[in-house]
Scaffold this active site. Structure first.
Site, PDB file in Angstrom:
ATOM      1  N   HIS A  37     -58.901-129.990  12.572  1.00  0.00           N
ATOM      2  CA  HIS A  37     -58.745-130.885  13.718  1.00  0.00           C
ATOM      3  C   HIS A  37     -57.797-132.037  13.385  1.00  0.00           C
ATOM      4  O   HIS A  37     -58.218-133.194  13.305  1.00  0.00           O
ATOM      5  CB  HIS A  37     -60.112-131.434  14.139  1.00  0.00           C
ATOM      6  CG  HIS A  37     -61.089-130.400  14.594  1.00  0.00           C
ATOM      7  ND1 HIS A  37     -61.713-129.543  13.723  1.00  0.00           N
ATOM      8  CD2 HIS A  37     -61.524-130.074  15.840  1.00  0.00           C
ATOM      9  CE1 HIS A  37     -62.522-128.745  14.405  1.00  0.00           C
ATOM     10  NE2 HIS A  37     -62.410-129.038  15.682  1.00  0.00           N
ATOM     11  N   SER A  40     -57.463-134.920  16.257  1.00  0.00           N
ATOM     12  CA  SER A  40     -58.608-135.836  16.315  1.00  0.00           C
ATOM     13  C   SER A  40     -58.579-136.810  15.151  1.00  0.00           C
ATOM     14  O   SER A  40     -59.111-137.925  15.256  1.00  0.00           O
ATOM     15  CB  SER A  40     -59.919-135.041  16.284  1.00  0.00           C
ATOM     16  OG  SER A  40     -60.021-134.184  17.392  1.00  0.00           O
ATOM     17  N   GLY A 123     -71.033-133.628  11.928  1.00  0.00           N
ATOM     18  CA  GLY A 123     -70.347-132.545  12.617  1.00  0.00           C
ATOM     19  C   GLY A 123     -71.063-132.161  13.886  1.00  0.00           C
ATOM     20  O   GLY A 123     -70.450-131.743  14.861  1.00  0.00           O
ATOM     21  N   ASP A 155     -65.225-140.664  21.576  1.00  0.00           N
ATOM     22  CA  ASP A 155     -65.726-140.981  22.909  1.00  0.00           C
ATOM     23  C   ASP A 155     -66.474-139.804  23.529  1.00  0.00           C
ATOM     24  O   ASP A 155     -67.394-139.995  24.324  1.00  0.00           O
ATOM     25  CB  ASP A 155     -64.617-141.468  23.834  1.00  0.00           C
ATOM     26  CG  ASP A 155     -63.390-140.565  23.850  1.00  0.00           C
ATOM     27  OD1 ASP A 155     -63.200-139.789  22.904  1.00  0.00           O
ATOM     28  OD2 ASP A 155     -62.600-140.666  24.810  1.00  0.00           O
ATOM     29  N   LEU A 187     -59.431-137.456  25.198  1.00  0.00           N
ATOM     30  CA  LEU A 187     -59.459-136.000  25.298  1.00  0.00           C
ATOM     31  C   LEU A 187     -60.570-135.401  24.443  1.00  0.00           C
ATOM     32  O   LEU A 187     -60.692-135.701  23.253  1.00  0.00           O
ATOM     33  CB  LEU A 187     -58.111-135.414  24.868  1.00  0.00           C
ATOM     34  CG  LEU A 187     -56.919-135.736  25.770  1.00  0.00           C
ATOM     35  CD1 LEU A 187     -55.638-135.204  25.163  1.00  0.00           C
ATOM     36  CD2 LEU A 187     -57.138-135.166  27.175  1.00  0.00           C
ATOM     37  N   GLU A 364     -87.498-139.488  19.692  1.00  0.00           N
ATOM     38  CA  GLU A 364     -87.731-138.623  18.532  1.00  0.00           C
ATOM     39  C   GLU A 364     -86.461-138.323  17.751  1.00  0.00           C
ATOM     40  O   GLU A 364     -86.516-138.132  16.525  1.00  0.00           O
ATOM     41  CB  GLU A 364     -88.401-137.323  18.972  1.00  0.00           C
ATOM     42  CG  GLU A 364     -89.847-137.477  19.406  1.00  0.00           C
ATOM     43  CD  GLU A 364     -90.002-137.921  20.850  1.00  0.00           C
ATOM     44  OE1 GLU A 364     -91.135-138.237  21.257  1.00  0.00           O
ATOM     45  OE2 GLU A 364     -88.972-137.955  21.578  1.00  0.00           O
ATOM     46  N   GLN A 425     -98.321-130.793  25.872  1.00  0.00           N
ATOM     47  CA  GLN A 425     -98.634-131.571  24.667  1.00  0.00           C
ATOM     48  C   GLN A 425     -98.912-130.700  23.446  1.00  0.00           C
ATOM     49  O   GLN A 425     -99.155-131.226  22.362  1.00  0.00           O
ATOM     50  CB  GLN A 425     -99.858-132.456  24.925  1.00  0.00           C
ATOM     51  CG  GLN A 425     -99.798-133.260  26.195  1.00  0.00           C
ATOM     52  CD  GLN A 425     -98.653-134.239  26.227  1.00  0.00           C
ATOM     53  OE1 GLN A 425     -98.606-135.175  25.434  1.00  0.00           O
ATOM     54  NE2 GLN A 425     -97.702-134.033  27.135  1.00  0.00           N
TER      55      GLN A 425
END
Length: 623
Positions: A37, A40, A123, A155, A187, A364, A425
């Site tokens: 990448h 990025s 990742g 983002d 992007l 959690e 539950q």
């Protein structure tokens, strides 16, 4: 190639040159790998350059230094940028950089702790900030050291709910030594992100959670420098730096263009020329301050709670009392809970050791992530909630295993035996979930003394540990002097005349014993095994039982898939003949009913076990 050593008082031009070097090396690494990448990485290169050269305090020769700042690359797909930064810091060589994504290389497609400067694997998007919150809490409330925690995210991952669990936790805890850097490059993988370059949209959300926000041009190194300094000087609030950037910055063919996510550049040589060529700038990263870390003192004396045989005690009660005792004996033990401490019984620890107790409310994912962050700082976390709710955090548990984290998780209110609360539950998938986690330990005690010992057993057990506890009181069948090694089991009833073996754990152990008594009255001798260690499973005892009785009947308060029945089958995966085997488990959707009614309806109570045992023995005789 230009070779130049740089100090933290670099000029604007030198910072810009460093950013270009990080871009070039990202392009080179991805080109050598044929994947990755780079675009990025290129968008965040200036942010990384300024952080590395001007604001990070880190000793790469001593990654364990207690004063080191912590850095988490949440957008882990931008790993070429991280590795390029390590090269600039002198931590790795240029030849190693070009082993990116190759078999045997430490430089994996997404960072993992195979590198000593990577504390947690990243990742899976949305996890970096929650883990950073755990590390920041460790610094503030446990380590009492003023290291800063930096997290760089993209983002796109701001769409993850876990980001906002973390944002609220950080704001509530006033983690002013935590800085989030958001690479707003507009992007995502398949096109524009939800908010594009609207920095105000992101700022409003962070501000709503009590964060200080700074909006900048992410390619203006002067503005970046000032923003980092402002973050460091902000008191009482975490800071989110929202940086407007361009994906593929610096190369016209890919800059701010769709369709280049996760692809090496078509013409790397041309792109490198456009970026100014290969450089070899080396940065003298500022060292951490000399600090004195408080060394945890273990007094070595663990006095576990002891319970009388025949007493009625819920295993969740024993968990809370045993954890409290462990916390008294070991100052490195911390407890975390998700607003159910009165049910999980973590509240016992909270009252005894409030300085090492952390409440994460009903979040959690943040609960587990904080445990991972604290474990990365050397603490021994036990995090608890209802077993059913831990399924929400499965991705965090999975990534904790990739990180090699030593984290213990406790799921209470397991199975249909909880009674009237109903299926929402009931933890009925948790054993399968945890058994599938790499290197995990899965334990399911049936009584209070066993629970207490297994809590202590997990303390020094590596990897992800899971302890399943029950809501209702059960009879204490073991004495406090008994031992319960991980990987073991207990044969509770046996004879030379046994015609089958009933294998149970937790809530079904008393039912199995009762069934064996019923069968004995009918002249059918049954062996009973308490399989408290579901993973690793006691293969030897199970194989012996199969050889001597010929039939195995497993019974579990869990779905049929992935639980105790499958764990028992693991004992016979070496090619030897598989014994006659029947499995009782929860196969229908439960409703609301009393615990005894639930066990009967699910077909896992003593009557159902005895009925299945009769059929199994009859078939064995006919065969």
């Amino acid at each position: 190639m230009t070779t130049l050593g740089l100090t933290h008082d670099m000029t604007v031009q030198e910072l810009s040159d460093l950013g270009q070097q990080l871009r070039v090396d990202s392009v080179r690494a991805a080109d050598a790998a044929g994947s990755g990448h780079p675009t990025s990485s290129m968008s965040a290169a200036d942010l990384m350059a300024v952080l590395l050269a001007r604001h990070l305090h880190y000793d790469f020769d001593r990654p364990e230094h207690p004063g080191n700042d912590r850095f988490i690359l949440s957008k882990g797909h931008a790993s070429p940028l991280l590795y390029a930064a390590y090269k600039a810091a002198g931590a790795i060589s240029d030849p190693e950089l070009l082993t990116f994504r190759k078999a045997g290389s430490r430089l994996e497609g997404h960072p993992t702790p195979r590198l000593p400067w990577v504390e947690v694997a990243t990742g899976s998007l949305g996890q970096g900030l929650p883990v950073a919150v755990g590390e920041a809490l460790a610094g503030k409330r446990l380590d009492h050291v003023d290291y800063r925690v930096w997290a760089l995210c993209g983002d796109s991952e701001l769409a993850e709910g876990s980001i906002w669990e973390a944002a609220e936790a950080a704001g509530y805890e006033h983690l002013d030594h935590l800085t989030l850097i958001v690479d707003v490059n507009r992007l995502g993988q398949r096109g524009p992100t939800r908010h594009g370059h609207d920095l105000d949209a992101h700022a409003r959300r962070f501000a709503a959670f009590g964060w200080h926000t700074i909006e900048i041009d992410g390619h203006d190194v002067d503005a970046i420098d000032l923003a980092f300094a402002e973050a460091a000087s902000t008191a009482g609030q975490p800071t989110a730096i929202l940086a407007r950037t361009l994906k593929g910055k610096g190369v016209a063919a890919v800059e701010n263009r769709e369709g280049w996510h996760g692809k090496p550049l078509a013409d790397a040589a041309e792109a490198i020329d456009e970026l100014g060529g290969i450089r070899d700038l080396r940065v003298s990263v500022q060292p951490p301050p000399a600090v004195r870390a408080l060394h945890v003192v273990r007094d070595g004396h663990l006095e576990l709670p002891a319970y009388e045989r025949g007493a009625k005690v819920a295993t969740r009660d024993a968990y809370g009392e045993a954890l409290t005792a462990l916390g008294t004996a070991r100052g490195d033990v911390v407890a975390l809970d998700g607003e159910v401490g009165d049910s999980t019984r973590t509240e016992f620890f909270a009252k005894a050791h409030p300085e090492r107790y952390f409440e994460f409310y009903i979040a959690e994912q943040q609960l587990v992530a904080a445990a991972v962050g604290m474990a990365a700082r050397g603490w021994k976390p036990y995090a608890a909630t209802f077993a059913a709710f831990l399924t929400r955090a499965h991705d965090f548990i999975r990534m904790a295993a990739v990180s090699g984290s030593d984290v213990n998780l406790v799921g209470s209110h397991a199975g249909v035996a909880i009674g009237q609360d109903g299926p929402s539950q009931m933890g009925l998938e948790d054993l399968a979930m945890f058994r599938a986690v790499q290197g995990s330990t899965v334990l399911y005690p049936c009584d209070a003394n066993q629970t207490a010992h297994l809590v202590a057993e997990l303390a020094d057990r590596p990897g992800i540990g899971y302890l399943r506890t029950s809501r209702g009181p059960t009879s204490v069948i073991y004495g406090p002097e008994e031992t319960f090694p991980v990987g073991g089991s207990k044969v509770l009833r046996s004879s030379d005349e046994d015609r089958l073996t009933i294998v149970a754990a937790g809530a079904t152990v008393p039912e199995a014993l009762c069934a064996a008594e019923m069968l004995a009255g009918e002249g059918i001798a049954a062996r009973v095994i308490d399989l408290y260690s579901v993973k690793p499973v006691d293969r030897s005892t199970l194989r012996t039982a199969a050889e001597r009785t010929g039939c195995l009947l497993t019974v579990e308060d869990h779905h049929e898939e992935g639980g105790i029945g499958d764990a028992v089958l693991d004992a016979f995966t070496d090619g030897r003949p598989v014994p006659r085997l029947a499995r009782l488990a929860v196969t229908a959707l439960p409703g609301s009913a009393s615990p005894n009614e639930q066990l009967a309806a699910a077909g896992i109570d003593a009557e159902a076990i005895a009925a299945s045992a009769r059929l199994l023995v009859e078939h064995a005789v006919v065969a």
